[in-house]
Design a protein around this motif. Sequence first.
Motif, mmCIF file in Angstrom:
data_model
loop_
_atom_site.group_PDB
_atom_site.id
_atom_site.type_symbol
_atom_site.label_atom_id
_atom_site.label_comp_id
_atom_site.label_asym_id
_atom_site.label_seq_id
_atom_site.Cartn_x
_atom_site.Cartn_y
_atom_site.Cartn_z
ATOM 1 N N MET A 380 0.824 -1.344 -0.138
ATOM 2 C CA MET A 380 -0.152 0.027 0.029
ATOM 3 C C MET A 380 0.892 1.338 -0.006
ATOM 4 N N ASN A 381 0.523 2.101 -0.968
ATOM 5 C CA ASN A 381 1.575 3.545 -0.900
ATOM 6 C C ASN A 381 0.360 4.567 -1.282
ATOM 7 N N CYS A 382 1.076 5.801 -1.314
ATOM 8 C CA CYS A 382 0.354 6.875 -1.722
ATOM 9 C C CYS A 382 1.231 7.855 -1.683
ATOM 10 N N THR A 383 1.290 8.955 -2.826
ATOM 11 C CA THR A 383 2.177 10.126 -2.998
ATOM 12 C C THR A 383 1.336 11.239 -3.298
ATOM 13 N N VAL A 384 1.612 12.314 -1.997
ATOM 14 C CA VAL A 384 0.852 13.480 -2.015
ATOM 15 C C VAL A 384 1.762 14.724 -2.018
ATOM 16 N N TRP A 385 1.431 15.637 -2.873
ATOM 17 C CA TRP A 385 2.154 16.960 -2.735
ATOM 18 C C TRP A 385 1.351 18.175 -2.462
ATOM 19 N N VAL A 386 1.520 18.864 -1.509
ATOM 20 C CA VAL A 386 0.701 19.985 -0.992
ATOM 21 C C VAL A 386 1.476 21.268 -1.149
ATOM 22 N N HIS A 387 0.924 21.898 -2.023
ATOM 23 C CA HIS A 387 1.701 23.223 -2.420
ATOM 24 C C HIS A 387 0.910 24.415 -2.797
ATOM 25 N N ASP A 388 0.937 25.545 -2.752
ATOM 26 C CA ASP A 388 0.594 26.737 -3.000
ATOM 27 C C ASP A 388 -1.158 26.537 -3.150
ATOM 28 N N GLY A 389 -1.886 25.983 -1.974
ATOM 29 C CA GLY A 389 -3.181 25.953 -1.828
ATOM 30 C C GLY A 389 -3.616 24.685 -2.449
ATOM 31 N N LYS A 390 -2.837 23.878 -3.168
ATOM 32 C CA LYS A 390 -3.565 22.866 -4.290
ATOM 33 C C LYS A 390 -2.761 21.229 -3.590
ATOM 34 N N ALA A 391 -3.073 20.377 -4.124
ATOM 35 C CA ALA A 391 -2.816 18.896 -3.583
ATOM 36 C C ALA A 391 -2.857 18.165 -4.802
ATOM 37 N N GLU A 392 -1.318 17.430 -4.978
ATOM 38 C CA GLU A 392 -1.659 16.639 -6.298
ATOM 39 C C GLU A 392 -1.237 15.069 -5.744
ATOM 40 N N VAL A 393 -1.901 14.081 -6.336
ATOM 41 C CA VAL A 393 -1.795 12.932 -5.684
ATOM 42 C C VAL A 393 -1.513 11.891 -6.760
ATOM 43 N N TRP A 394 -0.435 10.794 -6.433
ATOM 44 C CA TRP A 394 -0.081 9.812 -7.461
ATOM 45 C C TRP A 394 -0.590 8.376 -6.565
ATOM 46 N N VAL A 395 -1.479 7.789 -6.995
ATOM 47 C CA VAL A 395 -1.844 6.377 -6.205
ATOM 48 C C VAL A 395 -2.665 5.404 -7.196
ATOM 49 N N GLY A 396 -2.618 4.209 -7.072
ATOM 50 C CA GLY A 396 -3.196 3.294 -7.416
ATOM 51 C C GLY A 396 -4.599 3.080 -6.424
ATOM 52 N N THR A 397 -5.722 3.413 -6.987
ATOM 53 C CA THR A 397 -6.913 3.141 -6.115
ATOM 54 C C THR A 397 -7.853 2.993 -6.695
ATOM 55 N N GLN A 398 -8.942 2.306 -6.148
ATOM 56 C CA GLN A 398 -10.340 1.512 -6.512
ATOM 57 C C GLN A 398 -11.413 2.775 -6.901
#
Length: 751
Positions: A380-398
């Motif tokens: 299980m894993n998840c990559t998140v980047w929170v910056h400048d009032g935004k969030a970007e997510v890289w994940v394998g999800t159902q």
Amino acid sequence: MAFDLKKPTRRQMLVGGGLAGGALLIGVSMSGPSRRERENAIAAEGGEKFVTTWLKISPDNITTVYVPHSDMGQGPITALAMMAADEMDADWNLVRAEQAPAEPEFANESLGLFITKGQTAPDMLAGAAETLWYNVAKFMSMQITGGSMAVRYTGQHGMRIAGAAAKEMLVKAAAARWNCAASDCEVRDSVVYLKGKNRSATFGELAVEAAEYSPSATPTFKTPDQYRIVGRPTKRFDVPGKVDGSGTYGIDARPEGMLYAALRQSPVFGGKLKRYDATEVLKRRGMKKVVELPVGVAVIADNFWRAKQAAAALDIEFDDGGNGGISSASIFEGHEKALQGDSTEDVEKGDAEGALKNAAKVVEAAYRVPYLAHATMEPMNCTVWVHDGKAEVWVGTQDPLGTRARVADMTGIDYDNVKVHPLLLGGGFGRRIPYRSGFSEFPSEIDYASLIAKEVDAPVKLVYTREDDMQHDAYRIAVANTMKAGLDADGNPVAWLNRYVYKDEPAEAPHIPYAVENQSIRYVDNPTPVPRGPWRSVAHTQHTFFNESFMDELAHEAGKDPYEFRMALLKDKPRHRAVLQLAAEKAGLGKPLPEGRVHGIAVQQSFSTIVAEVLEVSLDEDNRPRVHKVTCAVDCGRVINPDTAEAQVQSAVIYGLTAALYGQITIEGGAVTQGNFPDYRMVTLAETPVIETHFIDSGEALGGLGEPGTPPVAPALANAVFKLTGKRIRELPMSIHDLSPASGKFAQAAD
């Protein structure tokens, strides 16, 4: 900082209120650009055009199908594209398919049929129903993969409609261009022709004009004899990337400047952080930060090994949340006590108690199954980047859209400022559904990654170790039940009573297809602090083991052949009979087997698909069950892609065989004792039997295929073991039982 991970979010409250209000949602129509216009803005470029939702056509005559499901290996990207392309009369060589973006415009309204259990609106209300369910799906952020829904709901009621409607629109565009009637046109291989004339136009040439028309909610479908793509073995779009390594999984995501996070969680369910001292670990090479979480602490470093080692060395203390005394034994004791108390009606038919009193023979048994982990191959894993009032997510999800909503809720960032990159999943089976009320009941890696990312000025990848995943899963629940049945003087069952713990989904899982006039099926609750979640086939895995094992017990007590006993009781179920008969014939049931081998059988309908399985089993030199062959007969209505369908049944059988032979999560001191695959054994390639699958094209409503092959495995195996040993297996897994001839320690010997 305190976080309430189970508190309803504003979005959930809005959706709940909207659903409660029912028709109000019909009025939440989209103002401004149409749905297709917004889809074009998101995913079309260079003259490409969405003709209908899900279907984009480019000037070079390529049709791209956008599929609102994740591919965990079950093949929906290809299967749903086949369904759309066939209705369009597209040239399959000119068809491409992609997973739909995590954007509201690609919310999956077809999932409304899962909520209504497949009930569709009358044709005159089809357009209004589509609008309603699109708005529900949009506001609930629904792109869920699970419940074997893709083909039978999205495919049948989404992709087929989109394909057939697109074909009608392309024909209208051609007819307008040529000033002729639509009936004067015909479509073949992505080209519209004017009958009897030397005139034609490709889909790509007509797309812009076709998109000016409104798609019909009730287009004319092909009949099965007209299919040219559906039903034929077709190469999957996702396989090449998985073979050559170009496919990108969540674990592969590496945005620039990414850091890694490892968790140190309370080992006890419900335990809370008491204290920690990170002074020493922060002196280590590569350490960046320590972030406090509701369940413990996350250590952030420049690579995962350093983060993992530092987390393990952290000076930390937890309380047990009052759950330190809980064990598997105490949980089952609670189940058994609850079964003796008041129960809630599931099925009441006739007078089961009265029939039981008047029966010539009463048969009783108690069964139970343990907690099971998902054990996905990709951690299980998840990559998140929170910056400048935004969030970007890289994940394998159902559920990519659900993930977007969840990240917005956890970070406090506006939903419109969250971007999710859905990547491949290295296994899911219910494990990769983000927490949302009504779907699962545990905080996920997505939650924790989001909370960590808020505190770190860089992209952060949270990775679970295998031990994290095994000990902090959302498990298939442990279930116990008690069964009673009455047989008349001829050995026919006249009463069926079942009392079981916890009403899970699907609701019909405990029900039986057999013609028993008097039935009483009831349930009790016994809540535990162990997190639970959907697992492949959900409640069918427990109840098929109970029901089909007990059915064999009744056949034995009646002195009848288990196959003939079932066939007689399925007199009003022709599809069940046909499936069971086919499995028996193909397995050679009743014919001589090699010495030391026997057959065991079971049948179950789940997710609208009927599966019968015959297992050929022996005992090895250590008196352990060895499965040599599994013969499966399947009625899923119609097979879309035969290659994928067969692979899904094979996968489901292996998954079910692992659970039947070895699967067991054990609780001691409020925590899971298993840590990795040496403690949670899986069926290996060397142990995998020959799996032979036969499909019945019944023409009935489409059924699922990702899950229905799993439930019959365990009871068929247990029924075979009884023939070999004379011992009834009423508790799984098989590995806890001593099946040597002199032992009766765990298994109940036959009377």
